[in-house]
Design a protein around this motif. Sequence first.
Motif, mmCIF file in Angstrom:
data_model
loop_
_atom_site.group_PDB
_atom_site.id
_atom_site.type_symbol
_atom_site.label_atom_id
_atom_site.label_comp_id
_atom_site.label_asym_id
_atom_site.label_seq_id
_atom_site.Cartn_x
_atom_site.Cartn_y
_atom_site.Cartn_z
ATOM 1 N N LYS A 62 0.818 -1.219 0.000
ATOM 2 C CA LYS A 62 0.000 0.000 0.000
ATOM 3 C C LYS A 62 0.853 1.271 0.000
ATOM 4 C CE LYS A 62 -4.284 -1.730 2.049
ATOM 5 N NZ LYS A 62 -5.126 -1.367 0.903
ATOM 6 N N VAL A 63 2.121 1.134 0.417
ATOM 7 C CA VAL A 63 3.012 2.303 0.414
ATOM 8 C C VAL A 63 4.153 2.107 -0.582
ATOM 9 C CG1 VAL A 63 2.440 3.042 2.751
ATOM 10 C CG2 VAL A 63 4.293 1.399 2.417
ATOM 11 N N GLY A 64 3.928 1.239 -1.566
ATOM 12 C CA GLY A 64 4.903 1.075 -2.641
ATOM 13 C C GLY A 64 6.071 0.175 -2.324
ATOM 14 N N LEU A 65 6.003 -0.563 -1.210
ATOM 15 C CA LEU A 65 7.058 -1.501 -0.859
ATOM 16 C C LEU A 65 6.560 -2.927 -1.072
ATOM 17 C CD1 LEU A 65 8.375 0.314 2.349
ATOM 18 C CD2 LEU A 65 9.471 0.227 0.106
ATOM 19 N N SER A 66 7.345 -3.918 -0.653
ATOM 20 C CA SER A 66 6.953 -5.309 -0.870
ATOM 21 C C SER A 66 6.915 -6.066 0.443
ATOM 22 C CB SER A 66 7.931 -6.007 -1.827
ATOM 23 O OG SER A 66 9.093 -6.425 -1.127
ATOM 24 N N ILE A 67 6.379 -7.275 0.396
ATOM 25 C CA ILE A 67 6.337 -8.133 1.569
ATOM 26 C C ILE A 67 7.741 -8.615 1.945
ATOM 27 C CG2 ILE A 67 5.972 -10.294 0.319
ATOM 28 C CD1 ILE A 67 4.012 -11.117 2.512
ATOM 29 N N GLY A 68 8.713 -8.377 1.079
ATOM 30 C CA GLY A 68 10.102 -8.699 1.393
ATOM 31 C C GLY A 68 10.684 -7.647 2.312
ATOM 32 N N GLU A 69 10.171 -7.594 3.529
ATOM 33 C CA GLU A 69 10.495 -6.521 4.466
ATOM 34 C C GLU A 69 10.573 -7.066 5.886
ATOM 35 O OE1 GLU A 69 10.534 -2.238 5.802
ATOM 36 O OE2 GLU A 69 11.414 -3.505 4.275
ATOM 37 N N LEU A 70 11.709 -6.854 6.557
ATOM 38 C CA LEU A 70 11.871 -7.160 7.980
ATOM 39 C C LEU A 70 11.627 -8.636 8.295
ATOM 40 C CD1 LEU A 70 10.014 -4.028 9.429
ATOM 41 C CD2 LEU A 70 12.491 -4.327 9.158
ATOM 42 N N GLY A 71 11.932 -9.502 7.340
ATOM 43 C CA GLY A 71 11.766 -10.936 7.565
ATOM 44 C C GLY A 71 10.370 -11.451 7.336
ATOM 45 N N THR A 72 9.440 -10.593 6.892
ATOM 46 C CA THR A 72 8.038 -11.006 6.757
ATOM 47 C C THR A 72 7.862 -12.107 5.721
ATOM 48 O OG1 THR A 72 7.329 -8.777 7.364
ATOM 49 C CG2 THR A 72 5.684 -10.195 6.329
ATOM 50 N N SER A 73 8.510 -11.984 4.568
ATOM 51 C CA SER A 73 8.319 -12.999 3.526
ATOM 52 C C SER A 73 8.797 -14.363 3.990
ATOM 53 C CB SER A 73 9.037 -12.591 2.233
ATOM 54 O OG SER A 73 10.445 -12.498 2.439
ATOM 55 N N PHE A 74 9.837 -14.389 4.809
ATOM 56 C CA PHE A 74 10.378 -15.651 5.335
ATOM 57 C C PHE A 74 9.458 -16.227 6.408
ATOM 58 C CE2 PHE A 74 12.898 -18.188 8.232
ATOM 59 C CZ PHE A 74 13.738 -18.919 7.407
ATOM 60 N N ASN A 75 9.171 -15.428 7.427
ATOM 61 C CA ASN A 75 8.412 -15.944 8.563
ATOM 62 C C ASN A 75 6.958 -16.248 8.222
ATOM 63 O OD1 ASN A 75 10.538 -15.894 10.478
ATOM 64 N ND2 ASN A 75 10.268 -13.701 10.780
ATOM 65 N N LEU A 76 6.316 -15.370 7.460
ATOM 66 C CA LEU A 76 4.909 -15.589 7.128
ATOM 67 C C LEU A 76 4.737 -16.837 6.276
ATOM 68 C CD1 LEU A 76 2.020 -14.485 7.344
ATOM 69 C CD2 LEU A 76 2.447 -13.191 5.242
ATOM 70 N N THR A 77 5.617 -17.026 5.288
ATOM 71 C CA THR A 77 5.527 -18.194 4.419
ATOM 72 C C THR A 77 5.666 -19.479 5.208
ATOM 73 O OG1 THR A 77 6.411 -16.943 2.553
ATOM 74 C CG2 THR A 77 6.550 -19.333 2.417
ATOM 75 N N ARG A 78 6.553 -19.496 6.192
ATOM 76 C CA ARG A 78 6.759 -20.718 6.971
ATOM 77 C C ARG A 78 5.638 -20.977 7.957
ATOM 78 N NH1 ARG A 78 10.806 -19.201 4.482
ATOM 79 N NH2 ARG A 78 12.598 -20.538 3.973
ATOM 80 N N LEU A 79 4.905 -19.939 8.337
ATOM 81 C CA LEU A 79 3.774 -20.133 9.235
ATOM 82 C C LEU A 79 2.514 -20.586 8.509
ATOM 83 C CD1 LEU A 79 3.913 -17.171 11.785
ATOM 84 C CD2 LEU A 79 3.920 -19.605 12.321
ATOM 85 N N VAL A 80 2.208 -19.970 7.381
ATOM 86 C CA VAL A 80 0.902 -20.231 6.740
ATOM 87 C C VAL A 80 1.023 -20.845 5.363
ATOM 88 C CG1 VAL A 80 -0.126 -18.346 8.069
ATOM 89 C CG2 VAL A 80 0.674 -17.903 5.737
#
Length: 270
Positions: free
Chosen positions: A144-162
Amino acid sequence: MTIDFPELRTLTFEESEPGVGILRMNRPDRMNSQTVTMFHEYLSAGRALRDSGLRALILTGAGDRAFCAGFDLNEIHVITEMGVREFLKFQETATGGIQSIRHLPFPVIAAIHGPATGGGLALALAADIRLAAPTLKMSAAFVKVGLSIGELGTSFNLTRLVGPARAAEIGYTARIVEADEALRIGLVNRVIASERLLDEALALARLIAQNSPGGVRMSKRAIQRNIEIGSYEAALELENRGQALLTRTEDMPEALAAFQEKRAPQFTGR
């Protein structure tokens, strides 16, 4: 236990009872939103807590409005005015701050009420266990602010959780995930009435603290490292070495003796 904790502007820490600490984002007037200063202070807090002897840490937000509503948009100009190299340095600082919480050697329990969005979601994902109030609202709001989910470990941790498909939907749409769905897809462990959230987090921390400090710490290390290892054989090697080291501690024979003598073990962590 005396913990030499630094004076911070955006975070507070208290040892609520022996071995159990509470770290709060402390900007309730701004829904505990993150600032450049806060990312630096995550790192300072992580360094202070790492060798503190704590058995468990509860991570939560001050006030009753939010866990952490992501980066404070009042400071967004600070980021947009940075050059590429300066922004990369800031990213490394911010990521290092979240990482210092994730890599604490003892369990971290996130007690989440209200929004946990953007960087707030990343912080919640850095915890080992997530307890949520019914008011929970999670969102990977980066796009929503022009960035990506590849931020602060989110792409790694979220993918492994869900899983990758759910992470993709949550990341590409930036939609809000509320408490019931978060529980159903494994994003949180439990949903608890708001007025009991902190009490339940403390009860869970006490339950963890009853166990062998070395055993719990080695368990956390095994879980975290094996998420990152792509080989079953490498995972077994890590587990085997960890178990072998634990047999050399004072706590294991004490636990066995206590079991045989039908008494509570007296763990020392040595």
